[in-house]
Design an enzyme around this catalytic site. Structure first.
Site, PDB file in Angstrom:
ATOM      1  N   LEU A 106       0.833  -1.366  -0.028  1.00 21.72           N
ATOM      2  CA  LEU A 106      -0.111   0.147   0.058  1.00 21.72           C
ATOM      3  C   LEU A 106       1.102   1.279   0.009  1.00 21.72           C
ATOM      4  CD1 LEU A 106      -2.788   0.786  -0.067  1.00 21.72           C
ATOM      5  CD2 LEU A 106      -2.841   0.931   2.526  1.00 21.72           C
ATOM      6  N   ASP A 107       0.935   1.909  -1.104  1.00 18.10           N
ATOM      7  CA  ASP A 107       2.209   2.943  -1.311  1.00 18.10           C
ATOM      8  C   ASP A 107       1.879   3.910  -0.144  1.00 18.10           C
ATOM      9  OD1 ASP A 107       0.653   5.398  -2.477  1.00 18.10           O
ATOM     10  OD2 ASP A 107       0.129   3.903  -3.826  1.00 18.10           O
ATOM     11  N   MET A 108       2.958   4.935  -0.070  1.00 17.30           N
ATOM     12  CA  MET A 108       3.199   5.820   1.140  1.00 17.30           C
ATOM     13  C   MET A 108       2.013   6.791   0.891  1.00 17.30           C
ATOM     14  SD  MET A 108       6.655   8.055   1.887  1.00 17.30           S
ATOM     15  CE  MET A 108       6.238   9.079   0.543  1.00 17.30           C
TER      16      MET A 108
END
Length: 250
Positions: A106-108
């Site tokens: 889950l990207d930043m």
């Protein structure tokens, strides 16, 4: 004790999935009794000494596993350590008292539901294409979305030379002149939703994962986590349908 494959040893230790373990073995980072290991090698977990990057791994027979759902905030990277010194999700689960690993990415810049566990076998199942469980997202984009753009989002995309499975995308509302979309994906290419929106000319303002299959984020506060129920764990293992309790935030 009966011998097991080295890859399974890693999952039993709750350290890596089998696929990730294979990569580490192939890279020469794993040793058995001081000798560089080979893929497919079998060991006796109670007699042989296994090291990964020079550190010994502890095998605990019938160890208690942990399964949690974290509401990841934006600004945190989905890893346990970061060479750039950024905040990691490990900081948010310190009170658990156990080392758990993120399941998938889950990207930043995204927030929402992130599963974490020390059960390597379950991680293997959830990240393997054969067992892909649909992931549901709520996405806010700037301005309005045309019918043409919506139709394009529901088609297959070519990303990094790979043809994605079509996503299910629908407009679900508006807020302050912006549009809210729901996305349902059956695979998780790197930053897939962001890249899809970029292709059709949409700018994402917020991207939140709200469910993985029948496991829902619910009203869990940002930055908090809860333990999965026995029913939810069974569902993720493919044994039954999950219920959706709100749970008590930690």
């Amino acid at each position: 004790m009966e011998e097991i494959r080295l890859q399974k040893f890693f999952t039993d230790c709750g350290v890596l999935s089998r696929r990730a373990a294979e990569k580490e073995i192939e890279a020469g980072r794993v040793c058995v009794n001081g000798t560089v290991a080979v893929t497919g090698q079998k060991i006796d977990p109670e007699r042989d000494t296994v090291t990964w990057n020079g550190k010994p791994l502890q095998y605990v027979k019938n160890a208690t596993r942990h399964y949690i759902l974290l509401h990841k905030p934006r600004g945190f990277v989905t890893t346990l350590s970061d060479e750039k010194g950024r905040q990691t999700v490990a900081l948010l689960v310190q009170s658990l008292g156990a080392r758990v690993y993120p399941v998938g990415r889950l990207d930043m810049d995204s927030d929402g539901l992130l599963l974490m566990t020390d059960d390597g076998a379950l991680t293997e199942r959830l990240t393997h294409p054969r067992h892909e469980i649909p992931k549901h997202y709520r996405v806010t984009v700037r301005g309005s979305v045309s019918q043409t753009q919506l139709e394009q989002l529901n088609q297959s995309f070519l990303l990094d030379g790979y043809r994605t499975l079509p996503a299910r995308v629908a407009a679900v509302g508006t807020q302050g002149g912006n549009t809210q979309l729901s996305f349902e994906l059956y695979e998780g290419r790197n930053r897939q939703i962001r890249r899809m929106c970029e292709v059709v000319g949409l700018r994402i303002l917020q991207l939140t994962r709200v469910a993985i299959g029948e496991i829902a984020l619910g009203d869990l506060p940002v930055g908090h986590y809860r333990h999965l129920t026995a029913e939810e764990i069974a569902y993720l293992k493919g044994n039954q349908t999950a219920k959706r309790p709100k749970g008590d935030p930690v």
